[in-house]
Design a protein around this motif. Structure first.
Motif, PDB file in Angstrom:
ATOM      1  N   ARG A   1     -11.290  10.409   7.682  1.00 41.00           N
ATOM      2  CA  ARG A   1     -11.572   8.995   7.476  1.00 41.00           C
ATOM      3  C   ARG A   1     -10.408   8.320   6.750  1.00 41.00           C
ATOM      4  NH1 ARG A   1     -15.814   7.526  10.540  1.00 41.00           N
ATOM      5  NH2 ARG A   1     -17.557   8.943  10.346  1.00 41.00           N
ATOM      6  N   LEU A   2      -9.368   7.982   7.513  1.00 40.94           N
ATOM      7  CA  LEU A   2      -8.173   7.383   6.922  1.00 40.94           C
ATOM      8  C   LEU A   2      -8.433   5.986   6.377  1.00 40.94           C
ATOM      9  CD1 LEU A   2      -5.518   8.488   9.560  1.00 40.94           C
ATOM     10  CD2 LEU A   2      -6.205   9.647   7.459  1.00 40.94           C
ATOM     11  N   GLY A   3      -9.261   5.215   7.061  1.00 46.25           N
ATOM     12  CA  GLY A   3      -9.588   3.882   6.571  1.00 46.25           C
ATOM     13  C   GLY A   3     -10.308   3.942   5.237  1.00 46.25           C
ATOM     14  N   ASP A   4     -11.229   4.904   5.100  1.00 46.23           N
ATOM     15  CA  ASP A   4     -11.929   5.075   3.828  1.00 46.23           C
ATOM     16  C   ASP A   4     -10.959   5.481   2.727  1.00 46.23           C
ATOM     17  OD1 ASP A   4     -14.243   4.461   5.188  1.00 46.23           O
ATOM     18  OD2 ASP A   4     -15.042   6.504   5.161  1.00 46.23           O
ATOM     19  N   LEU A   5     -10.041   6.376   3.050  1.00 46.58           N
ATOM     20  CA  LEU A   5      -9.032   6.806   2.085  1.00 46.58           C
ATOM     21  C   LEU A   5      -8.236   5.612   1.560  1.00 46.58           C
ATOM     22  CD1 LEU A   5      -7.371   9.090   0.685  1.00 46.58           C
ATOM     23  CD2 LEU A   5      -5.962   9.146   2.764  1.00 46.58           C
ATOM     24  N   ALA A   6      -7.934   4.670   2.454  1.00 44.84           N
ATOM     25  CA  ALA A   6      -7.147   3.497   2.080  1.00 44.84           C
ATOM     26  C   ALA A   6      -7.997   2.380   1.474  1.00 44.84           C
ATOM     27  CB  ALA A   6      -6.402   2.966   3.304  1.00 44.84           C
ATOM     28  N   GLY A   7      -9.319   2.534   1.512  1.00 38.03           N
ATOM     29  CA  GLY A   7     -10.184   1.496   0.982  1.00 38.03           C
ATOM     30  C   GLY A   7     -10.361   0.310   1.920  1.00 38.03           C
ATOM     31  N   LEU A   8     -10.087   0.508   3.200  1.00 36.37           N
ATOM     32  CA  LEU A   8     -10.215  -0.579   4.166  1.00 36.37           C
ATOM     33  C   LEU A   8     -11.689  -0.907   4.405  1.00 36.37           C
ATOM     34  CD1 LEU A   8      -7.545   0.504   6.813  1.00 36.37           C
ATOM     35  CD2 LEU A   8      -7.260  -0.995   4.839  1.00 36.37           C
ATOM     36  N   THR A   9     -11.992  -2.184   4.564  1.00 31.61           N
ATOM     37  CA  THR A   9     -13.372  -2.597   4.777  1.00 31.61           C
ATOM     38  C   THR A   9     -13.588  -3.370   6.080  1.00 31.61           C
ATOM     39  OG1 THR A   9     -12.985  -4.625   3.513  1.00 31.61           O
ATOM     40  CG2 THR A   9     -13.854  -2.717   2.301  1.00 31.61           C
ATOM     41  N   GLN A  10     -12.527  -3.879   6.690  1.00 29.19           N
ATOM     42  CA  GLN A  10     -12.682  -4.706   7.878  1.00 29.19           C
ATOM     43  C   GLN A  10     -12.599  -3.916   9.178  1.00 29.19           C
ATOM     44  OE1 GLN A  10     -10.208  -8.197   7.734  1.00 29.19           O
ATOM     45  NE2 GLN A  10     -10.609  -8.482   5.565  1.00 29.19           N
ATOM     46  N   TYR A  11     -12.020  -2.738   9.127  1.00 25.11           N
ATOM     47  CA  TYR A  11     -11.979  -1.883  10.314  1.00 25.11           C
ATOM     48  C   TYR A  11     -11.863  -0.428   9.880  1.00 25.11           C
ATOM     49  CZ  TYR A  11      -6.890  -2.191   9.651  1.00 25.11           C
ATOM     50  OH  TYR A  11      -5.625  -2.166   9.128  1.00 25.11           O
ATOM     51  N   GLY A  12     -12.290   0.455  10.774  1.00 19.58           N
ATOM     52  CA  GLY A  12     -12.218   1.889  10.507  1.00 19.58           C
ATOM     53  C   GLY A  12     -11.031   2.494  11.216  1.00 19.58           C
ATOM     54  N   VAL A  13     -10.441   3.503  10.591  1.00 22.88           N
ATOM     55  CA  VAL A  13      -9.337   4.258  11.167  1.00 22.88           C
ATOM     56  C   VAL A  13      -9.636   5.723  10.917  1.00 22.88           C
ATOM     57  CG1 VAL A  13      -6.847   4.677  11.156  1.00 22.88           C
ATOM     58  CG2 VAL A  13      -7.721   2.402  10.565  1.00 22.88           C
ATOM     59  N   ASN A  14      -9.745   6.488  11.997  1.00 23.64           N
ATOM     60  CA  ASN A  14     -10.088   7.904  11.877  1.00 23.64           C
ATOM     61  C   ASN A  14      -9.239   8.739  12.815  1.00 23.64           C
ATOM     62  OD1 ASN A  14     -12.470   7.365  10.191  1.00 23.64           O
ATOM     63  ND2 ASN A  14     -13.356   6.541  12.060  1.00 23.64           N
ATOM     64  N   ILE A  15      -8.966   9.962  12.399  1.00 25.25           N
ATOM     65  CA  ILE A  15      -8.422  10.962  13.311  1.00 25.25           C
ATOM     66  C   ILE A  15      -9.569  11.910  13.616  1.00 25.25           C
ATOM     67  CG2 ILE A  15      -6.845  12.898  13.633  1.00 25.25           C
ATOM     68  CD1 ILE A  15      -4.836  11.434  11.846  1.00 25.25           C
TER      69      ILE A  15
ATOM     70  N   MET B   1       0.854  -1.181   0.000  1.00 29.87           N
ATOM     71  CA  MET B   1       0.000   0.000   0.000  1.00 29.87           C
ATOM     72  C   MET B   1       0.892   1.233   0.000  1.00 29.87           C
ATOM     73  SD  MET B   1      -2.880   1.877   0.416  1.00 29.87           S
ATOM     74  CE  MET B   1      -4.064   0.588   0.386  1.00 29.87           C
ATOM     75  N   PRO B   2       0.632   2.147  -0.885  1.00 23.68           N
ATOM     76  CA  PRO B   2       1.438   3.365  -0.904  1.00 23.68           C
ATOM     77  C   PRO B   2       1.155   4.245   0.317  1.00 23.68           C
ATOM     78  CG  PRO B   2      -0.391   3.520  -2.452  1.00 23.68           C
ATOM     79  CD  PRO B   2      -0.401   2.124  -1.895  1.00 23.68           C
ATOM     80  N   LYS B   3       2.069   5.146   0.564  1.00 14.30           N
ATOM     81  CA  LYS B   3       1.894   6.116   1.648  1.00 14.30           C
ATOM     82  C   LYS B   3       0.612   6.902   1.401  1.00 14.30           C
ATOM     83  CE  LYS B   3       4.069  10.163   3.676  1.00 14.30           C
ATOM     84  NZ  LYS B   3       5.227  11.065   3.625  1.00 14.30           N
ATOM     85  N   LEU B   4      -0.162   7.074   2.447  1.00 16.01           N
ATOM     86  CA  LEU B   4      -1.415   7.820   2.336  1.00 16.01           C
ATOM     87  C   LEU B   4      -1.155   9.315   2.437  1.00 16.01           C
ATOM     88  CD1 LEU B   4      -3.736   5.703   4.665  1.00 16.01           C
ATOM     89  CD2 LEU B   4      -3.526   5.572   2.178  1.00 16.01           C
ATOM     90  N   ASP B   5      -1.859  10.082   1.633  1.00 16.79           N
ATOM     91  CA  ASP B   5      -1.825  11.540   1.718  1.00 16.79           C
ATOM     92  C   ASP B   5      -3.008  11.962   2.580  1.00 16.79           C
ATOM     93  OD1 ASP B   5      -1.951  14.287   1.417  1.00 16.79           O
ATOM     94  OD2 ASP B   5      -1.768  14.239  -0.784  1.00 16.79           O
ATOM     95  N   ILE B   6      -2.757  12.202   3.858  1.00 14.48           N
ATOM     96  CA  ILE B   6      -3.823  12.507   4.813  1.00 14.48           C
ATOM     97  C   ILE B   6      -4.663  13.701   4.357  1.00 14.48           C
ATOM     98  CG2 ILE B   6      -4.289  13.285   7.176  1.00 14.48           C
ATOM     99  CD1 ILE B   6      -2.023  11.530   8.119  1.00 14.48           C
ATOM    100  N   SER B   7      -4.066  14.617   3.623  1.00 15.08           N
ATOM    101  CA  SER B   7      -4.828  15.785   3.172  1.00 15.08           C
ATOM    102  C   SER B   7      -5.951  15.401   2.206  1.00 15.08           C
ATOM    103  CB  SER B   7      -3.901  16.816   2.523  1.00 15.08           C
ATOM    104  OG  SER B   7      -3.434  16.343   1.271  1.00 15.08           O
ATOM    105  N   LYS B   8      -5.899  14.193   1.674  1.00 20.23           N
ATOM    106  CA  LYS B   8      -6.938  13.729   0.748  1.00 20.23           C
ATOM    107  C   LYS B   8      -8.002  12.856   1.432  1.00 20.23           C
ATOM    108  CE  LYS B   8      -4.206  13.914  -3.510  1.00 20.23           C
ATOM    109  NZ  LYS B   8      -4.122  15.318  -3.467  1.00 20.23           N
ATOM    110  N   ALA B   9      -7.886  12.666   2.743  1.00 19.90           N
ATOM    111  CA  ALA B   9      -8.850  11.843   3.461  1.00 19.90           C
ATOM    112  C   ALA B   9     -10.210  12.528   3.497  1.00 19.90           C
ATOM    113  CB  ALA B   9      -8.363  11.585   4.888  1.00 19.90           C
ATOM    114  N   PRO B  10     -11.294  11.754   3.314  1.00 19.50           N
ATOM    115  CA  PRO B  10     -12.630  12.341   3.446  1.00 19.50           C
ATOM    116  C   PRO B  10     -12.806  12.927   4.847  1.00 19.50           C
ATOM    117  CG  PRO B  10     -12.750  10.098   2.562  1.00 19.50           C
ATOM    118  CD  PRO B  10     -11.339  10.328   2.989  1.00 19.50           C
TER     119      PRO B  10
END
Length: 156
Positions: A32-46, A1-10
């Motif tokens: 919504r970092l988990g949504d940004l990454a396309g994760l479906t099994q758990y949520g990750v949010n700041i 998985m590439p590095k996430l650009d947090i500024s693009k998180a919903p």
């Protein structure tokens, strides 16, 4: 998985709560970092709480584990057994099915942030400890009931 650009998180503001409780969530937002990454099994949010804001109504989950870690600022964790001051690096976790209603409150004069990770059970029920309300989530659709299971139509 590439590095996430947090500024693009919903960015999500507000809540799914019905009134009058939706208004209580003013000053709360989450990336919504988990949504940004396309994760479906758990949520990750700041979650960001402005001064005076709360993270949620005090609640507990039947089917989902939750983990939180304070990133910036000071928060007050309110649970069944009382209040705990939480500072950067402090963590808390709640096991599914344990009736320990919890939430964070920012009582400081500056914004605070915390990371929250939680499982995404296909079917979930959360109970709100301080009011007569529950949320039932099935297939991404939410409905509210009173604790006796009857449809919710406002505070009793």
């Amino acid at each position: 998985m590439p590095k996430l650009d947090i500024s693009k998180a919903p960015l999500k503001t507000g809540s799914v709560y019905p009134e009058p409780y939706a208004g209580d969530m003013k000053g709360r937002s989450s990336l919504r970092l988990g949504d940004l990454a396309g994760l479906t099994q758990y949520g990750v949010n700041i979650v960001v709480l402005e001064p005076g804001a709360v993270s949620s109504l005090r609640h507990w989950h039947q089917n989902e584990d939750e983990f939180a870690m304070v990133l910036d600022g000071d928060l007050v964790l309110i649970e069944n057994d009382g209040e705990t001051i939480m500072s950067p690096g402090d963590c808390a976790a709640w096991k599914a099915g344990v009736a320990n209603g919890h939430r964070f409150v920012n009582m400081s004069d500056r914004p605070a942030r915390f990371l929250v990770v939680g499982s995404k059970a296909p079917s979930e029920v959360a109970t709100y400890s301080d009011i007569d309300m529950m949320i039932h989530i099935d297939g991404g659709k939410a409905r509210f009931t009173y604790k006796d299971g009857t449809p919710w139509d406002g505070p009793r």
